[in-house]
Design an enzyme around this catalytic site. Structure first.
Site, mmCIF file in Angstrom:
data_model
loop_
_atom_site.group_PDB
_atom_site.id
_atom_site.type_symbol
_atom_site.label_atom_id
_atom_site.label_comp_id
_atom_site.label_asym_id
_atom_site.label_seq_id
_atom_site.Cartn_x
_atom_site.Cartn_y
_atom_site.Cartn_z
ATOM 1 N N GLN A 69 -3.658 -48.322 -28.814
ATOM 2 C CA GLN A 69 -3.250 -47.719 -27.545
ATOM 3 C C GLN A 69 -2.649 -46.321 -27.735
ATOM 4 O OE1 GLN A 69 -1.163 -51.545 -25.756
ATOM 5 N NE2 GLN A 69 -1.451 -49.980 -24.186
ATOM 6 N N HIS A 70 -2.629 -45.585 -26.639
ATOM 7 C CA HIS A 70 -1.855 -44.352 -26.447
ATOM 8 C C HIS A 70 -2.387 -43.104 -27.147
ATOM 9 C CE1 HIS A 70 1.087 -47.056 -24.771
ATOM 10 N NE2 HIS A 70 1.436 -47.555 -25.932
ATOM 11 N N ASP A 221 -5.709 -52.453 -27.809
ATOM 12 C CA ASP A 221 -5.643 -53.523 -28.800
ATOM 13 C C ASP A 221 -4.763 -54.688 -28.360
ATOM 14 O OD1 ASP A 221 -3.313 -52.006 -29.044
ATOM 15 O OD2 ASP A 221 -3.498 -51.702 -31.203
#
Length: 459
Positions: A69-70, A221
């Site tokens: 992520q991110h 994820d």
């Protein structure tokens, strides 16, 4: 027999599992390492994905990507990478996070708007960091994608950038309540309008591979892991990988102004409130290296030690921390004496890491108002016998350890099977084998840890 391919593009590696779409049986799995660092050339992820799927993707009827992520993947008007991707564990944008929370009207207002109080992990803070520190790169950025978006786009022949609600909910420019992207916020962070991926529903088709396989939306994820575990309300998954994650599923959006819990969406149309720490299994790697043993040796030392480690405590904020938000923190050992043994040190490492995760679980239950009926311990750190055995002494409930599996990749495969089926709900695959760990609760260990945590607020 229909086959589906699940891909997990994580911080450390890229994994692929070929799965029987009807039963969930894993037919074959492969893994390739990723480069290290908190800023990485995303084309390296493509190389790893292409390598890890050789011989598998040709057999798949559908494929999906679960990605870390991110991460900020900035692309120019030609679809070329502007700069190395800034990953979730890059804390460079800590100052920008503070600024953006103020711009959005304060912590609670930020949580109401985006589901999260801004911290350095969130993608939007990285856009502002680029604007502040690399204005030329910011000006060149025409589109921004997350790691899984970028890989899904590549699999589909680079025709259209797409994303899903789960991964999008960790960007800081998505509204969980409205279940919509907020391009106005992305423009505010970067300083000019920027193209965002098209937002897909859980069973929408993102495209097709060169081999004709259906490409599912993919997801972050953590959302993929929840799907792989078939996480249900009342379950709390505690995952110890590069990071530490505690997550659960709910039917309503969470807006936690304390910043401890991110109000994410999941990959099924529900929500995935989540508390994430920066320091996971690498704390165990560090301890093994310092004590000159392998992971089995460290586990043996910890199990030979006494609960409470004779007063030795570890605050495991080695690489800064996200929960609580202490981006400039470092790790601290306390209670050391000349009589302190290697067993004490090893025991304190596992207890400290688990206490950090107990903080995450407590934040999660406070934000959702729901207690944990059971805790599922997964991730690389869960392979340690010491971690399994000590966990119930810290959490105070039975701890279920599912059989080791690539749950992110398996969750991506389950999403691919869902899209392929056309059904209203994801396929139910045979329950995974698991082992339950029970032990006497030792609340005094958490109390001593909390005293060190609360005393040590300024690094």
């Amino acid at each position: 027999m229909a086959k589906v391919l699940g891909i997990d593009s994580s911080t450390q590696s890229c994994k692929a599992v070929l799965v029987d779409a009807a039963t969930g049986t894993v037919l074959k799995e492969q893994r390739v390492a990723h480069p290290t660092g908190t800023q990485v050339d995303p084309t390296r992820w493509i190389s790893a994905m292409e390598e890890v799927t050789v011989g598998l993707i040709e057999q798949a009827d559908a494929v999906a990507v679960g990605g870390q992520q991110h991460g900020m993947v900035a692309l120019d008007s030609d679809g070329q990478v502007v700069r190395d991707a800034m990953l979730w564990n890059d804390t460079s944008s800590a100052a920008q996070a503070v600024t953006l929370n103020e711009e959005l009207g304060g912590d609670q207002a930020a949580a109401e708007l985006t589901g999260s109080v801004m911290v350095a992990s969130i993608t939007g803070t990285k856009l502002r960091w680029m604007k502040d520190n690399e204005p030329d790169n910011a000006a060149r950025t025409a589109a921004v994608a997350l790691p899984h978006d970028y890989l899904t786009w590549h699999l589909g022949g680079r025709k259209e950038l797409t994303t899903d609600h789960g991964d999008a909910s960790g960007t800081g420019y998505y509204s969980p309540s409205a279940r919509a992207l907020r391009p106005d916020l992305a423009a505010q962070y970067l300083g000019h309008e920027v193209a965002l991926p098209r937002l897909l529903g859980p069973t929408d088709i993102a495209g097709y591979t060169a081999h004709g396989a259906v490409i599912a939306p993919g997801t972050g994820d953590n959302m993929a892991a929840a799907l792989g575990l078939e996480l249900a309300p009342g379950d709390v998954a505690v995952s110890l990988g590069t990071s530490g994650v505690a997550s659960t599923v709910t039917d309503h959006a969470i807006h936690d102004g304390t910043g401890l819990v991110n109000g994410f969406s999941d990959a099924t149309g529900r929500y995935l409130p989540l508390a994430c720490t920066l320091n996971g299994a690498r704390v165990v790697d560090f301890a093994a290296r310092m004590l000159g043993v392998d992971h089995q040796g460290l586990s043996d030392l910890a199990l030979a030690g006494e609960p409470g480690a004779h007063g030795v405590r570890l605050l495991p904020y080695f690489d800064g921390e996200r929960t609580p938000n202490r981006p400039h923190a470092t790790g601290i050992f306390a209670g050391l004496r000349t009589t302190t043994s290697r067993e004490d040190i090893a025991r304190a490492v596992f207890e400290g890491l688990l206490c950090s995760m107990a903080d995450a679980v407590s934040a999660l239950t406070a934000a959702t108002g729901e207690s944990a009926n059971r805790i599922l311990l997964i991730g690389g750190g869960a392979r340690s016998e010491a971690m399994r055995a000590i966990a119930p002494t810290i959490f105070g409930v039975d701890v279920i350890v599912p059989a080791a599996s690539e749950y992110v990749a398996l969750g991506a495969a389950r999403q691919a099977a869902w899209v392929l089926s056309g059904e209203a709900t994801p396929p139910h695959w045979e329950a995974f084998a698991s082992e339950t760990y029970r032990a006497e609760h030792r609340p005094e260990v958490m109390e001593e840890y909390a005293a060190l945590r609360d005393k040590t607020t300024d690094f």
